[in-house]
Scaffold this motif. Structure first.
Motif, PDB file in Angstrom:
ATOM      1  N   PHE A 197     -48.121   4.905 -19.167  1.00 10.54           N
ATOM      2  CA  PHE A 197     -47.013   5.845 -19.346  1.00 10.54           C
ATOM      3  C   PHE A 197     -46.988   6.929 -18.288  1.00 10.54           C
ATOM      4  O   PHE A 197     -45.934   7.360 -17.840  1.00 10.54           O
ATOM      5  CB  PHE A 197     -47.111   6.512 -20.732  1.00 10.54           C
ATOM      6  N   THR A 198     -48.176   7.391 -17.913  1.00 11.59           N
ATOM      7  CA  THR A 198     -48.214   8.531 -17.005  1.00 11.59           C
ATOM      8  C   THR A 198     -48.184   8.110 -15.546  1.00 11.59           C
ATOM      9  O   THR A 198     -48.162   8.952 -14.663  1.00 11.59           O
ATOM     10  CB  THR A 198     -49.487   9.359 -17.258  1.00 11.59           C
ATOM     11  N   ASN A 199     -48.174   6.814 -15.308  1.00  7.69           N
ATOM     12  CA  ASN A 199     -48.231   6.350 -13.926  1.00  7.69           C
ATOM     13  C   ASN A 199     -46.859   6.464 -13.262  1.00  7.69           C
ATOM     14  O   ASN A 199     -45.864   5.958 -13.784  1.00  7.69           O
ATOM     15  CB  ASN A 199     -48.708   4.892 -13.910  1.00  7.69           C
ATOM     16  N   PRO A 200     -46.768   7.130 -12.084  1.00  7.73           N
ATOM     17  CA  PRO A 200     -45.465   7.331 -11.431  1.00  7.73           C
ATOM     18  C   PRO A 200     -44.791   5.998 -11.093  1.00  7.73           C
ATOM     19  O   PRO A 200     -43.582   5.841 -11.305  1.00  7.73           O
ATOM     20  CB  PRO A 200     -45.809   8.093 -10.152  1.00  7.73           C
ATOM     21  N   TYR A 246     -35.314   0.793 -13.306  1.00  5.78           N
ATOM     22  CA  TYR A 246     -34.461  -0.383 -13.092  1.00  5.78           C
ATOM     23  C   TYR A 246     -35.050  -1.598 -13.799  1.00  5.78           C
ATOM     24  O   TYR A 246     -35.028  -2.725 -13.325  1.00  5.78           O
ATOM     25  CB  TYR A 246     -34.264  -0.666 -11.591  1.00  5.78           C
ATOM     26  N   PHE A 247     -35.588  -1.338 -15.000  1.00  7.05           N
ATOM     27  CA  PHE A 247     -36.278  -2.372 -15.773  1.00  7.05           C
ATOM     28  C   PHE A 247     -35.399  -3.605 -15.995  1.00  7.05           C
ATOM     29  O   PHE A 247     -35.830  -4.734 -15.821  1.00  7.05           O
ATOM     30  CB  PHE A 247     -36.705  -1.791 -17.130  1.00  7.05           C
ATOM     31  N   GLN A 274     -43.198   4.595 -14.054  1.00  4.94           N
ATOM     32  CA  GLN A 274     -42.013   5.367 -14.427  1.00  4.94           C
ATOM     33  C   GLN A 274     -40.817   4.990 -13.547  1.00  4.94           C
ATOM     34  O   GLN A 274     -39.710   4.765 -14.041  1.00  4.94           O
ATOM     35  CB  GLN A 274     -42.306   6.869 -14.307  1.00  4.94           C
ATOM     36  N   THR A 275     -41.061   4.892 -12.245  1.00  3.34           N
ATOM     37  CA  THR A 275     -39.948   4.517 -11.360  1.00  3.34           C
ATOM     38  C   THR A 275     -39.435   3.131 -11.696  1.00  3.34           C
ATOM     39  O   THR A 275     -38.229   2.896 -11.777  1.00  3.34           O
ATOM     40  CB  THR A 275     -40.401   4.501  -9.877  1.00  3.34           C
ATOM     41  N   ASP A 283     -41.215  -5.921 -11.978  1.00  2.00           N
ATOM     42  CA  ASP A 283     -41.782  -4.757 -11.306  1.00  2.00           C
ATOM     43  C   ASP A 283     -42.537  -3.869 -12.280  1.00  2.00           C
ATOM     44  O   ASP A 283     -43.638  -3.390 -12.005  1.00  2.00           O
ATOM     45  CB  ASP A 283     -40.663  -3.929 -10.663  1.00  2.00           C
ATOM     46  N   THR A 284     -41.898  -3.662 -13.431  1.00  4.06           N
ATOM     47  CA  THR A 284     -42.525  -2.789 -14.425  1.00  4.06           C
ATOM     48  C   THR A 284     -43.866  -3.356 -14.870  1.00  4.06           C
ATOM     49  O   THR A 284     -44.875  -2.665 -14.910  1.00  4.06           O
ATOM     50  CB  THR A 284     -41.599  -2.648 -15.650  1.00  4.06           C
ATOM     51  N   PHE A 285     -43.840  -4.678 -15.175  1.00  7.64           N
ATOM     52  CA  PHE A 285     -45.082  -5.272 -15.671  1.00  7.64           C
ATOM     53  C   PHE A 285     -46.179  -5.231 -14.621  1.00  7.64           C
ATOM     54  O   PHE A 285     -47.339  -4.927 -14.918  1.00  7.64           O
ATOM     55  CB  PHE A 285     -44.833  -6.709 -16.144  1.00  7.64           C
TER      56      PHE A 285
END
Ligand SMILES: Nc1ncnc2c1ncn2[C@@H]1O[C@H](COP(=O)(O)OP(=O)(O)OP(=O)(O)O)[C@@H](O)[C@H]1O
Ligand SMILES: [Mg+2]
Lengths: 464, 504
Positions: A86-89, A97-98, A92-93, A104-106
């Motif tokens: 959660f806290t990783n920038p 565009y999930f 978050q970015t 990318d998110t995973f």
């Protein structure tokens, strides 16, 4: 001999199951005597009522097995992973565009978690990026260095736990012990090593007095040790702060800061590098901070193990911790056991203070010398189920979290607070279920209930 | 409701506590379970109540197989249990306790106490109980608390009620009342399982008796069977229920209690100006209804009471004011009335409990170090000598059956060199065979030439053991009478009356 008497290998089963004719209300009201019969212990004005509720809670917390500790750690690390993600920038970015590129998110999540825990390992066990062993292994020695005072103080808290006492006063005891050891370390020149031993002794005595004071107040006035220890934390803190600001007391001369002088060289504990340079003259010896206090802590672990499992004193400690009523009937002086236990407990915590000012923090200290060890020790004792070797290994785990936490922050930008969360979740998982059950008077799942019987004794209601 | 247990097996590790037990309780039947301590009665009932899961076998209610994963399921299916130690919250009122666990709420989640009050009143009226729904539990006598338990079970429509040793803590009168309630319940069609060690009660209310030995059913007995028949069926061999008690050979006066008073925390005298003497080699039984100061008297002798007036001397030495530890070291053996609370540490092993009050010196401690080898040998021998049914000496005492826990305390105190033996309710919860064994041991202690003080509320026990009987009422001694005093005279004295011709 019957079938009934074969040895069993069954799992731990809750005691005090329902339906037993094992208890008898002291039917005060049955007939006759007009006054309610009151437990003699409650009746005695000079003797504080033992805390059966607290005892049951402690029993439950300590009653769990290593498996529960292990699961708590695993679960806490899992929760830590979520927070890291959660806290990783980058995470978050990429969630921005999930929907268009969920991959990318995973991968960002995976990178964040793997990176963080790899850094944790690198900072606490072995750093493969270093070229040689002596530098690669340094993180492990850092872990042990951080673990040393945690184990010492954890042993103290654990011993008190086994007697049914919550020693929340580790902070005050460490501060007093540090002041005692520090004072010896710069005021009285003595031969090398001997000086250090005298310093350690002073710390242990200082901690023991500060702990014993709690026992004395509890035994004499019935004051609850949690309140007394918390208050004495403040007393110790402000007392030592004052002395550190007072020239001629603990303040370094020629300084305006509330800081003590540095320890004399003769009083400083030899560290691993010192040892290696004696054993292997000329070879690279690194800059290890791991010092002699680790040896003392191993000895202390043995000592506590002996006291608790092999000595008659420890036997009485455990009786008092499990059932103060039975202890009294068995002729054990419960109040004396409280005092003795807190003296020993304070002494062990004092050892943590010595390892600070004579081992890792020898250039002078402030009133913040405790550095949170006093409270972390409670966690360490809980995680170790107040068993000496359990405390030893949970101390090392916490040392690793401390050592690795800094690396994690430095190299991965993971907030150090995550480590605190992980630690807190561990405590919560271990301590909260029985606490919650006890507060809500719920039976432990799967175990038959035991409940109130003696009229007028609220504390009996706690179910287990 | 008809209850059937078919082939129920419950194992604890390798110990088979229940071995394929099959049992049928017809609707409107009082079914007694008899068996030695540790036979597996409580375990079976805990299985029925959903507290334990059976390893094999099934439970049927009116022919329908039940699957209980916890007491809640059992309660919903119509099973109620009245535990010997009550599951009530002392600071709550009757109505609050009755609804605890199935609270009804009105609009907005408010507890519907009125509904619960009404229920208490309705059930009380049905059985003629006089219970104030707003009374706080801790203010109620034990017998009434038990009734609250019964109301609680009935308020959930229990059709099968289990009583596990309900009478151990009741006065004789309360016991009679309980029997009457049980008959009334039976008349209403409730099936009752009744566990007790008191054969008199069995004979009085039982419709059928099932005897369990070593976890298995050994057969049915008729309620008209004699004590000896029932006892030998339980134990599996013929047993003799009379104890070999020779005439006493009293020596000099040894224990002298003079003008003893005990004051409790509410500044009330719970023992008032009590004086008596016990000779060496004599058993003085202190009889009386529970709660008339007997407990406090024994505690005062041991030094457990803090506000004591008067004097207690043993062989000329003053005992008042001496610490408990010193008393034990000086050879005072003590059986506390409430053994789990005051006599045992449930989490400790049997061996550890056997040294509970001997942690100061030889033989179990040398140089401050526990002599674990010596302790283990002693524990092994004691286990056999006192016939404590357990898997081994490292079994935790909390997992023993009630009677076997009591035996651990007895074994510890009776296996020392004693100069005085004080026992409060030494046989509470023991099976008939064990009672005779313990009585024999107490007589042996007497015959070794020490004074013995036994507190008992059971007339049978009083008569079996006493050389002399002191009857207590409201903290005072009504009179001290010879052992052959007729029971009805004792009964009167226990109610505080001094019959003609009895020296007070
Ligand atoms: N939770 C447990 N863990 C291990 N063993 C147990 C447990 N509960 C009961 N036992 C064992 O099972 C056996 C049967 O015990 P149980 O309590 O059913 O006896 P009981 O017939 O009720 O005896 P009593 O008349 O003394 O109450 C005993 O040997 C006891 O030690
Ligand atoms: Mg039982």
């Amino acid at each position: 001999m019957t079938d009934n008497q074969k040895p069993v290998t069954g799992a731990k089963i809750a005691s005090g199951f329902a339906g037993e004719p094992v208890q008898s209300p002291s039917g005060a009201h049955a007939n006759g005597v007009d006054a309610n019969q009151v437990d003699p212990i409650v009746a005695a004005p000079t003797e504080p009522a033992p805390p059966p509720a607290a005892n049951r809670i402690i029993t439950e917390i300590l009653g769990g097995n290593a498996m529960i500790s292990f699961l708590a750690i695993v679960l806490a690390l899992a929760i830590g992973s979520v927070l890291i993600a959660f806290t990783n920038p980058a995470v978050q970015t990429s969630t921005g565009y999930f929907l268009s590129r969920p991959g990318d998110t995973f991968s960002a999540i995976a990178n964040a978690i793997v990176g963080a825990y790899a850094a944790l390992f690198q900072g606490s066990v072995y750093n493969f990026e270093r070229s040689d062993f002596i530098n690669g292994i340094k993180p492990l020695t850092e872990t042990l260095t951080f673990a040393t005072p945690l184990i010492a103080a954890g042993l103290g808290v654990a011993l008190a736990f086994r007697v049914g006492l919550f020693n929340i006063g580790g902070r005050g005891q460490i501060i007093i012990a540090a002041a005692c050891a520090g004072w010896v370390s710069w005021s009285f020149p003595m031969p090398y090593f001997l000086h250090m031993l005298v310093g350690v002794l002073a710390a242990v005595v200082g901690g023991a007095i500060w702990g014993g004071l709690v026992g004395l107040l509890k035994a004499r006035t019935g004051a609850h040790e949690v309140i007394v220890t918390i208050m004495l934390n403040y007393v110790a803190y402000y007392l030592v702060s004052f002395l550190l600001r007072t020239p001629g007391a603990l303040q370094a001369s020629g300084s305006n800061n509330p800081k003590s002088p540095a320890a004399l060289d003769t009083a400083i504990m030899p560290n691993l590098s010192n040892l290696l340079s004696v054993l292997f003259p000329g070879a690279p010896v690194g800059t290890f901070r791991l010092n002699f206090s680790f040896v003392l802590v191993i000895l202390a672990t043995f000592l506590v193990w002996y006291i608790l499992t092999r000595s008659s004193l420890g036997f009485r400690f455990r009786v008092v911790g499990q059932n103060p009523n039975a202890a009294r009937v068995a002729g054990i002086d419960v109040n004396r056991m409280y005092i003795v236990a807190l003296v020993i407990s304070g002494g062990l915590v004092g050892l943590a203070g010595a390892s600070q000012v004579l081992g890792t923090n020898t250039t002078g200290f402030t009133a913040g010398i405790d550095g949170g060890i006093g409270f972390d020790a409670i966690t360490v004792a809980l995680l170790g189920r107040s068993r000496p070797w359990g405390v030893f290994f949970s101390g090392i785990l916490f040392g690793a979290l401390k050592a690795g936490g800094y690396t994690m922050q430095a190299s991965q930008g993971v907030p150090i607070e995550i480590i605190l969360v992980v630690q807190s979740v561990i405590v919560l998982l271990i301590a909260a279920p029985p606490l919650v059950r006890s507060i809500f008077r719920l039976p432990a799942p799967g175990s038959p209930v035991r409940a109130a019987r003696r009229p007028g004794r609220l504390t009996e209601v706690v179910t287990k | 409701m008809k209850l059937e247990l078919r082939g129920v097996t419950k194992k604890f590790g390798s110990l088979v506590a229940n071995d394929r037990i099959t049992l049928t309780v017809e609707s409107g039947e009082i079914h007694c379970l008899l068996g030695e301590n540790g036979a597996g009665k409580s375990t079976l009932m805990n299985v029925l109540y959903g507290l334990y899961q059976a390893d094999e076998g099934e439970i049927l209610l009116d022919g329908v197989v039940q699957h209980f994963s916890g007491p809640r399921d059992a309660i919903n299916a119509g099973i109620g249990m009245v535990h010997q130690h009550f599951m009530l919250i002392p600071v709550f009122t009757v109505a609050e306790n009755v609804m605890l666990g199935h609270e009804q709420t009105t609009f907005g989640g408010r507890l519907d106490l009125d509904a619960s009050r009404a229920k208490v009143r309705e059930i009380s009226a049905r059985f003629g109980f006089e219970i104030d729904p707003d009374a706080v539990i801790e203010d109620l006598p034990v017998g009434v608390q038990q009734r609250v338990e019964i109301i609680k079970a009935l308020s959930r429509d229990a059709k099968v009620l289990v009583f596990d040793e309900p009478t151990a803590v009741l006065t004789p009168q309360e016991t009679d009342e309980l029997m009457a309630i049980m008959r009334q319940l039976k008349a209403n069609g409730t099936s009752i399982v009744f566990i007790t060690h008191k054969l008199r009660e069995v004979r009085e209310v039982a419709d059928r008796i099932t005897v369990i030995r070593l976890g298995a059913v050994v057969g049915e007995a008729s309620p008209s069977a004699s004590n000896t028949e029932l006892a030998s069926m339980m134990v599996g061999r013929a047993i003799d229920l009379t104890i070999a008690k020779g005439p006493e050979l009293p020596g000099d006066v040894s224990l002298i209690v003079t003008s003893l008073s005990v004051i409790d925390s509410r500044a009330q005298y719970v023992v008032k100006n009590v004086s008596f003497e016990v000779r060496a080699g004599e058993i003085l039984v202190i009889a009386g209804v529970q709660g008339n100061g007997q407990t406090e008297l024994t505690e005062a002798i041991l030094g457990l009471q803090s506000r004591v007036e008067g004097s207690i001397t043993l062989n000329g030495e003053e005992l008042v004011g001496r610490p408990v530890g010193g008393m034990l070291d000086a050879g005072v053996g003590f059986i506390p009335e409430d053994r789990t609370e005051d006599g045992l540490v449930a989490e400790f092993t049997i061996a550890e409990n056997l040294m509970l009050d001997r942690s100061m010196g030889a033989p179990f401690v040398r140089w401050g170090t526990l002599q674990l080898g010596t302790l283990d040998e002693f524990a092994e021998a004691t286990l056999i000598e006192f016939d404590i049914r357990a898997q081994g000496i490292t079994t935790r005492v909390g997992t023993l059956s009630g009677g076997n826990q009591q035996k651990v305390v007895l074994a510890r105190e009776l296996s020392r060199d004693l100069r005085l033996f004080v026992a409060a309710q030494p046989t509470r919860g023991l099976d008939v065979g064990s009672i005779e064994f313990v009585h024999t041991r107490i007589v042996q202690a007497r015959d070794s030439g020490i004074p013995v003080v036994v507190v008992s509320t059971e007339l049978d026990e009083v008569v079996a053991l006493a050389d002399r009987i002191a009857v207590m009422y409201r903290g005072g001694i009504v009179g001290i009478v010879p052992a052959n005093t007729p029971r009805d005279v004792l009964g009167l004295m226990m109610a505080g009356e001094i019959p003609e011709g009895v020296a007070a």
